[in-house]
Scaffold this motif. Structure first.
Motif, PDB file in Angstrom:
ATOM      1  N   UNK A 183      -4.417  -3.244  11.360  1.00 13.28           N
ATOM      2  CA  UNK A 183      -3.392  -3.371  10.329  1.00 13.28           C
ATOM      3  C   UNK A 183      -2.219  -2.427  10.574  1.00 13.28           C
ATOM      4  N   UNK A 184      -2.454  -1.370  11.360  1.00 17.19           N
ATOM      5  CA  UNK A 184      -1.428  -0.356  11.591  1.00 17.19           C
ATOM      6  C   UNK A 184      -0.711  -0.523  12.936  1.00 17.19           C
ATOM      7  N   UNK A 185      -1.032  -1.579  13.685  1.00 15.69           N
ATOM      8  CA  UNK A 185      -0.453  -1.712  15.022  1.00 15.69           C
ATOM      9  C   UNK A 185       1.059  -1.887  14.988  1.00 15.69           C
ATOM     10  N   UNK A 186       1.559  -2.544  13.959  1.00 13.91           N
ATOM     11  CA  UNK A 186       3.011  -2.663  13.781  1.00 13.91           C
ATOM     12  C   UNK A 186       3.332  -2.146  12.389  1.00 13.91           C
ATOM     13  N   UNK A 187       3.786  -0.901  12.338  1.00 11.99           N
ATOM     14  CA  UNK A 187       3.986  -0.237  11.049  1.00 11.99           C
ATOM     15  C   UNK A 187       4.994  -0.973  10.178  1.00 11.99           C
ATOM     16  N   UNK A 188       5.894  -1.724  10.810  1.00 12.61           N
ATOM     17  CA  UNK A 188       6.933  -2.420  10.049  1.00 12.61           C
ATOM     18  C   UNK A 188       6.373  -3.583   9.245  1.00 12.61           C
ATOM     19  N   UNK A 189       5.167  -4.037   9.592  1.00 13.25           N
ATOM     20  CA  UNK A 189       4.579  -5.184   8.887  1.00 13.25           C
ATOM     21  C   UNK A 189       3.697  -4.771   7.715  1.00 13.25           C
ATOM     22  N   UNK A 190       3.487  -3.473   7.525  1.00 15.46           N
ATOM     23  CA  UNK A 190       2.602  -3.022   6.454  1.00 15.46           C
ATOM     24  C   UNK A 190       3.295  -3.156   5.111  1.00 15.46           C
ATOM     25  N   UNK A 191       2.625  -3.753   4.162  1.00 15.37           N
ATOM     26  CA  UNK A 191       3.129  -3.858   2.795  1.00 15.37           C
ATOM     27  C   UNK A 191       2.633  -2.630   2.028  1.00 15.37           C
ATOM     28  N   UNK A 192       3.517  -1.640   1.878  1.00 17.78           N
ATOM     29  CA  UNK A 192       3.068  -0.392   1.273  1.00 17.78           C
ATOM     30  C   UNK A 192       2.871  -0.506  -0.233  1.00 17.78           C
ATOM     31  N   UNK A 193       3.159  -1.700  -0.801  1.00 13.35           N
ATOM     32  CA  UNK A 193       2.742  -1.927  -2.184  1.00 13.35           C
ATOM     33  C   UNK A 193       1.222  -2.061  -2.248  1.00 13.35           C
ATOM     34  N   UNK A 194       0.597  -2.323  -1.100  1.00 14.03           N
ATOM     35  CA  UNK A 194      -0.863  -2.386  -1.005  1.00 14.03           C
ATOM     36  C   UNK A 194      -1.464  -1.056  -0.559  1.00 14.03           C
ATOM     37  N   UNK A 195      -0.684   0.015  -0.651  1.00  9.35           N
ATOM     38  CA  UNK A 195      -1.164   1.314  -0.177  1.00  9.35           C
ATOM     39  C   UNK A 195      -2.445   1.740  -0.881  1.00  9.35           C
ATOM     40  N   UNK A 196      -2.564   1.434  -2.167  1.00  6.17           N
ATOM     41  CA  UNK A 196      -3.781   1.780  -2.901  1.00  6.17           C
ATOM     42  C   UNK A 196      -5.016   1.198  -2.221  1.00  6.17           C
TER      43      UNK A 196
END
Length: 355
Positions: free
Chosen positions: A194-207
């Motif tokens: 999930x962290x291979x492309x940091x730009x694709x992470x939805x940080x609203x799902x950080x929890x």
């Protein structure tokens, strides 16, 4: 989010956290309540926390200056003296509100004051939420040597409220992310990917990502609470990372590194060693190196830095009988502990890191 049951204590999240705290205060006859903060959390988090506390107990705030440089016995002595002057007794409750420095140091203070009083940890940084929240490790540094003095002692509970992350600078967020990357590399390949492309992470799902990291660390710690066996897996990236961190902390010519910055470098170095020992493929190593370097600036390590960093390895807490032992990844998502590594291979890893 669902409460996680750790080793003899729960980890509560967000609104459930304060409900659990107030129920605990209601059901236990504490004499008084002390909140340990550093100067950062006293300014940015304390005013957010206090309105959630429903109690008639006397609340005293104990603050120390923020920074790893203050995570030492001198600070502990100052806090022990303040606790004594303010009438703390064995029925007092200590709440540690802050990042890993606060929860490590505050937990140690509570574990040793009058041979131990109850404490609750409320981590306020990403690093402390995904790392210091589980495992019961408390302690302080001895000079520049990380976490040399301490005990394993669990809190009454841990409360994780991700709203505090709004107060955390971006470099501190990246520091915490390093431990999340580590959890994927040692335990859960899908989580790592999930962290291979940091730009694709939805940080609203950080929890959700934080919760998964806590679950991973907890599953490992529950198998080995005192770090005799599999818990050593959590030290991946830390054998060299801690040595780098300690060296940069003591060297006035070097910029002090955040924990996660040093561990990110350590994970690249120890992934290289894993590759050279044929535990991972070259493709897997390149993937790890590229993904981590996309997030973290390279640590500037010169040739004359190598020997002092190597000299610090002997103080690593995993060492036994004077030998340096590594936890290396055995394919992404798995680990091998107690691995001996030759000095020549460590130097080779540093040379490759710079390339």
């Amino acid at each position: 989010m669902q409460t996680i049951q750790a080793n003899n204590y729960p980890v509560h999240f967000n609104e459930k956290a304060y409900e659990a705290l107030n129920l605990h205060l209601q059901n236990n006859k504490y004499s008084n309540l002390f909140i340990i903060t550093d100067s950062n959390t006293n300014e940015y988090c304390l005013h957010e926390f206090l309105p959630h506390v429903a109690t008639e107990l006397t609340i005293e705030i104990i603050e120390f200056e923020a920074g790893e440089i203050n995570k030492n016995l001198d600070t502990c002595i100052e806090i022990w003296n303040v606790l004594t002057e303010l009438g703390a007794d064995r029925k007092s409750l200590i709440i540690n509100l802050g990042g890993g420095v606060v929860t490590d140091l505050g937990g140690f203070v509570a574990s040793t004051f009058k041979r131990g009083v109850d404490f609750i940890n409320i981590p306020t940084t990403l690093l402390s939420m995904v790392d210091a929240s589980v495992g019961g490790k408390t302690g302080v540094d001895l000079g520049n040597l990380k976490n040399q003095i301490g005990v394993i002692n669990v809190p009454v509970m841990v409360l994780i409220d991700t709203q505090y992350l709004a107060t955390v600078p971006q470099n501190e967020m990246r520091s915490g992310l390093a431990e999340m990357l580590k959890h994927g590399l040692i335990f859960d390949k899908n989580y790592w990917e999930q962290f291979l492309d940091i730009s694709t992470i939805d940080f609203s799902d950080l929890d959700i990502l934080i919760h998964r990291s806590v679950v991973i660390k907890n599953e490992i710690v529950m198998q080995d609470p005192t770090e005799k066996h599999i818990r050593k897996a959590l030290n991946f990236g830390h054998t060299l990372g801690h040595a780098i961190e300690s060296y940069f902390l003591e060297n006035e010519n070097k910029k002090t590194l955040l924990h996660g910055e040093a561990i990110a470098a350590g994970m690249i170095l120890e992934s290289y060693i894993s590759w050279q020992k044929e535990l991972i493929t070259e493709l897997e190593y390149r993937q790890i190196k590229i993904a981590i370097k996309a997030i973290y600036d390279p640590v500037q390590i010169e040739e004359n830095d190598l020997q002092p960093i190597m000299d610090l390895l002997i103080h690593d807490k995993k060492n036994e009988y004077g030998t340096v032992q590594f936890a290396l990844i055995d394919g992404i998502g798995a680990i091998k502990i107690n691995q001996l590594v030759e000095n020549e291979l460590i130097i080779s890893a540093f040379l490759d890191y710079k390339s």
